[in-house]
Design an enzyme around this catalytic site. Structure first.
Site, PDB file in Angstrom:
ATOM      1  N   VAL A  64      -0.347 -14.692  -3.197  1.00 58.25           N
ATOM      2  CA  VAL A  64       0.573 -14.392  -4.153  1.00 58.25           C
ATOM      3  C   VAL A  64       1.843 -13.729  -3.525  1.00 58.25           C
ATOM      4  O   VAL A  64       2.918 -13.660  -4.467  1.00 58.25           O
ATOM      5  CB  VAL A  64      -0.170 -13.467  -5.259  1.00 58.25           C
ATOM      6  CG1 VAL A  64      -1.194 -13.789  -5.683  1.00 58.25           C
ATOM      7  CG2 VAL A  64      -0.741 -12.108  -4.368  1.00 58.25           C
ATOM      8  N   TYR A 155       1.501   1.745  -1.063  1.00 58.55           N
ATOM      9  CA  TYR A 155       0.524   1.435  -2.085  1.00 58.55           C
ATOM     10  C   TYR A 155       1.184   2.047  -3.695  1.00 58.55           C
ATOM     11  O   TYR A 155       1.196   1.407  -4.604  1.00 58.55           O
ATOM     12  CB  TYR A 155      -1.020   1.753  -1.844  1.00 58.55           C
ATOM     13  CG  TYR A 155      -1.684   1.443  -3.225  1.00 58.55           C
ATOM     14  CD1 TYR A 155      -2.313   0.217  -3.041  1.00 58.55           C
ATOM     15  CD2 TYR A 155      -2.455   2.281  -3.703  1.00 58.55           C
ATOM     16  CE1 TYR A 155      -3.428  -0.183  -3.649  1.00 58.55           C
ATOM     17  CE2 TYR A 155      -3.433   1.846  -4.984  1.00 58.55           C
ATOM     18  CZ  TYR A 155      -3.709   0.746  -4.742  1.00 58.55           C
ATOM     19  OH  TYR A 155      -4.714   0.022  -5.657  1.00 58.55           O
ATOM     20  N   ALA A 157       3.936   3.347  -4.234  1.00 57.95           N
ATOM     21  CA  ALA A 157       5.219   2.936  -4.671  1.00 57.95           C
ATOM     22  C   ALA A 157       5.108   1.209  -5.276  1.00 57.95           C
ATOM     23  O   ALA A 157       5.749   0.854  -6.231  1.00 57.95           O
ATOM     24  CB  ALA A 157       6.382   2.835  -3.542  1.00 57.95           C
ATOM     25  N   SER A 158       4.210   0.582  -4.739  1.00 57.54           N
ATOM     26  CA  SER A 158       4.048  -0.771  -5.105  1.00 57.54           C
ATOM     27  C   SER A 158       3.467  -0.780  -6.613  1.00 57.54           C
ATOM     28  O   SER A 158       3.575  -1.617  -7.330  1.00 57.54           O
ATOM     29  CB  SER A 158       2.910  -1.714  -4.283  1.00 57.54           C
ATOM     30  OG  SER A 158       1.791  -1.240  -4.539  1.00 57.54           O
ATOM     31  N   LYS A 159       2.357  -0.034  -6.755  1.00 54.48           N
ATOM     32  CA  LYS A 159       1.868   0.388  -8.156  1.00 54.48           C
ATOM     33  C   LYS A 159       2.792   1.061  -9.148  1.00 54.48           C
ATOM     34  O   LYS A 159       2.765   0.587 -10.370  1.00 54.48           O
ATOM     35  CB  LYS A 159       0.630   1.014  -8.122  1.00 54.48           C
ATOM     36  CG  LYS A 159      -0.422   0.543  -7.318  1.00 54.48           C
ATOM     37  CD  LYS A 159      -0.825  -1.014  -7.783  1.00 54.48           C
ATOM     38  CE  LYS A 159      -2.253  -1.485  -7.071  1.00 54.48           C
ATOM     39  NZ  LYS A 159      -2.345  -2.814  -7.479  1.00 54.48           N
TER      40      LYS A 159
HETATM   41  P1  NAP Z   1     -10.899  -6.144  -3.562  1.00 50.63           P
HETATM   42  O1  NAP Z   1     -12.234  -6.377  -3.839  1.00 50.63           O
HETATM   43  O2  NAP Z   1     -10.446  -6.048  -2.106  1.00 50.63           O
HETATM   44  O3  NAP Z   1      -9.924  -7.238  -4.282  1.00 50.63           O
HETATM   45  C1  NAP Z   1      -8.515  -7.551  -3.932  1.00 50.63           C
HETATM   46  C2  NAP Z   1      -8.633  -9.018  -3.939  1.00 50.63           C
HETATM   47  O4  NAP Z   1      -7.363  -9.383  -3.700  1.00 50.63           O
HETATM   48  C3  NAP Z   1      -9.304  -9.658  -2.849  1.00 50.63           C
HETATM   49  O5  NAP Z   1     -10.157 -10.852  -3.412  1.00 50.63           O
HETATM   50  C4  NAP Z   1      -8.321 -10.126  -2.123  1.00 50.63           C
HETATM   51  O6  NAP Z   1      -8.672 -11.412  -1.178  1.00 50.63           O
HETATM   52  C5  NAP Z   1      -7.139 -10.567  -2.910  1.00 50.63           C
HETATM   53  N1  NAP Z   1      -6.056 -10.670  -2.296  1.00 50.63           N
HETATM   54  C6  NAP Z   1      -5.345  -9.828  -1.408  1.00 50.63           C
HETATM   55  N2  NAP Z   1      -4.245 -10.032  -0.711  1.00 50.63           N
HETATM   56  C7  NAP Z   1      -3.947 -11.289  -1.614  1.00 50.63           C
HETATM   57  C8  NAP Z   1      -2.919 -12.249  -1.444  1.00 50.63           C
HETATM   58  N3  NAP Z   1      -1.725 -11.956  -0.792  1.00 50.63           N
HETATM   59  N4  NAP Z   1      -2.759 -13.312  -2.214  1.00 50.63           N
HETATM   60  C9  NAP Z   1      -4.043 -13.581  -3.195  1.00 50.63           C
HETATM   61  N5  NAP Z   1      -5.112 -12.755  -3.018  1.00 50.63           N
HETATM   62  C10 NAP Z   1      -5.225 -11.671  -2.293  1.00 50.63           C
HETATM   63  O7  NAP Z   1     -10.389  -4.687  -4.239  1.00 50.63           O
HETATM   64  P2  NAP Z   1     -10.403  -4.233  -5.745  1.00 50.63           P
HETATM   65  O8  NAP Z   1     -10.897  -2.755  -5.819  1.00 50.63           O
HETATM   66  O9  NAP Z   1     -11.286  -5.299  -6.653  1.00 50.63           O
HETATM   67  O10 NAP Z   1      -8.958  -4.223  -6.280  1.00 50.63           O
HETATM   68  C11 NAP Z   1      -8.476  -5.095  -7.373  1.00 50.63           C
HETATM   69  C12 NAP Z   1      -7.120  -4.539  -7.927  1.00 50.63           C
HETATM   70  O11 NAP Z   1      -7.243  -3.217  -8.504  1.00 50.63           O
HETATM   71  C13 NAP Z   1      -6.192  -4.439  -6.808  1.00 50.63           C
HETATM   72  O12 NAP Z   1      -4.792  -4.730  -7.262  1.00 50.63           O
HETATM   73  C14 NAP Z   1      -6.226  -2.735  -6.591  1.00 50.63           C
HETATM   74  O13 NAP Z   1      -5.034  -2.210  -5.947  1.00 50.63           O
HETATM   75  C15 NAP Z   1      -6.450  -2.185  -7.869  1.00 50.63           C
HETATM   76  N6  NAP Z   1      -7.024  -1.011  -7.965  1.00 50.63           N
HETATM   77  C16 NAP Z   1      -8.386  -0.859  -7.541  1.00 50.63           C
HETATM   78  C17 NAP Z   1      -8.934   0.445  -7.547  1.00 50.63           C
HETATM   79  C18 NAP Z   1     -10.279   0.788  -7.048  1.00 50.63           C
HETATM   80  O14 NAP Z   1     -10.843   1.897  -6.792  1.00 50.63           O
HETATM   81  N7  NAP Z   1     -10.915  -0.182  -6.246  1.00 50.63           N
HETATM   82  C19 NAP Z   1      -8.185   1.459  -8.160  1.00 50.63           C
HETATM   83  C20 NAP Z   1      -6.933   1.385  -8.417  1.00 50.63           C
HETATM   84  C21 NAP Z   1      -6.464   0.051  -8.496  1.00 50.63           C
HETATM   85  P3  NAP Z   1      -9.663 -11.441   0.094  1.00 50.63           P
HETATM   86  O15 NAP Z   1     -10.826 -10.565  -0.131  1.00 50.63           O
HETATM   87  O16 NAP Z   1      -9.631 -12.863   0.542  1.00 50.63           O
HETATM   88  O17 NAP Z   1      -8.800 -10.517   0.977  1.00 50.63           O
END
Ligand code: NAP
Length: 244
Positions: A64, A155, A157-159
């Site tokens: 992305v 992170y 700042a990005s959010k």
């Molecule tokens: P996760 O399991 O690590 O999921 C992130 C996904 O994004 C993974 O499938 C990863 O692929 C993919 N990804 C990373 N870089 C990418 C790129 N350049 N192009 C396409 N796909 C890419 O983490 P998650 O917790 O489910 O997070 C999902 C979203 O929720 C994120 O935006 C995160 O910041 C947000 N969030 C999570 C939490 C939390 O507590 N978990 C809290 C607040 C916000 P790979 O596995 O192949 O690297």
């Protein structure tokens, strides 16, 4: 409720993204996953979702952070599925560290994936949404943007940038029947937060981490016609972590 609609979920093969794919598929949506790679995770999820819910699902390799790849991927998805109705900008990474020692490469990587990735995919869908006069954009922000969590300069700042983009997208496309909202999760148990539970649990008023399904239920509401009059908002889902 979402039959005939196609949902693009970035980073949809793991964690919160995978839960969102399952939930939207359970509501009848066809699913296009934009993932860094088509791998075992995406193969297994495709099989599970198509067998369980009988919807179409396909994974597209797409970084992305790369605008050209995003444009080509959305074009391909639109050709394959005939529409793109829901865009979930979920792909995200962390590279935590104090500002004092944070490497430029780690700052750039997080901004490029989280913020620029959200911009790239939204821009790639923009004309499609305008022509359809309908669309749902759901951006994954974080309470880190609201709290300014130490160790997460890149992170947070990005959010924060994603929250601003959410508002811009909402304003630019509101007259076309397109809504854009952000979800700000707190601490959700996924690979991203593995090993960090002890650090955060005491700060969560509900006393437990969230589940990916908690976030998916909110995304389902934002993807459905039930939320058609809701746009430009940021909704926390955090067990009370960022109550102000
Ligand atoms: P996760 O399991 O690590 O999921 C992130 C996904 O994004 C993974 O499938 C990863 O692929 C993919 N990804 C990373 N870089 C990418 C790129 N350049 N192009 C396409 N796909 C890419 O983490 P998650 O917790 O489910 O997070 C999902 C979203 O929720 C994120 O935006 C995160 O910041 C947000 N969030 C999570 C939490 C939390 O507590 N978990 C809290 C607040 C916000 P790979 O596995 O192949 O690297």
């Amino acid at each position: 409720m979402l039959k005939g609609k196609t949902a693009v979920v970035t980073g949809g093969s793991t964690g919160i993204g995978a839960a969102i794919c399952r939930k939207l598929a359970s509501m009848g949506a066809d699913i296009a996953i934009a993932a860094l790679a088509c791998d075992e995770n995406s193969d297994n999820l495709e099989k599970e979702i198509s067998e369980t819910f009988g919807v179409r699902i396909k994974t597209y390799a797409c970084n992305v952070a790369d605008a050209e790849q995003c444009k080509a991927t959305i074009k391909q998805i639109h050709g394959d599925f005939g529409n793109v109705t829901i865009l979930v900008n979920n792909a995200g990474i962390t590279r935590d560290g104090l500002m004092l020692t944070m490497k430029e490469a780690d700052f750039d990587a997080v901004i490029n994936t989280n913020l620029k990735g959200t911009f790239n995919m939204t821009q790639a869908c923009y004309r499609i949404f305008m022509k359809q006069k309908y669309g749902k954009v759901i951006n994954l922000a974080s309470v880190s943007a609201l709290l300014g969590t130490a160790g997460q300069a890149n992170y947070a700042a990005s959010k924060s940038g994603i929250i601003a983009l959410t508002k811009v997208t909402a304003r630019e496309l509101a007259s076309r029947g397109v809504t854009c909202n952000a979800i700000a999760p707190g601490f959700i148990s996924t690979d991203m937060t593995k090993g960090l539970e002890d650090q955060y649990i005491g700060q969560i008023p509900m006393g437990r981490p969230g589940k990916p399904e908690d976030v998916a239920n909110l995304a389902a509401f934002l993807a459905s016609p039930d939320s058609d009059y809701l746009t430009g908002t940021v909704i926390r889902i955090d067990g009370g972590l960022a109550i102000s």
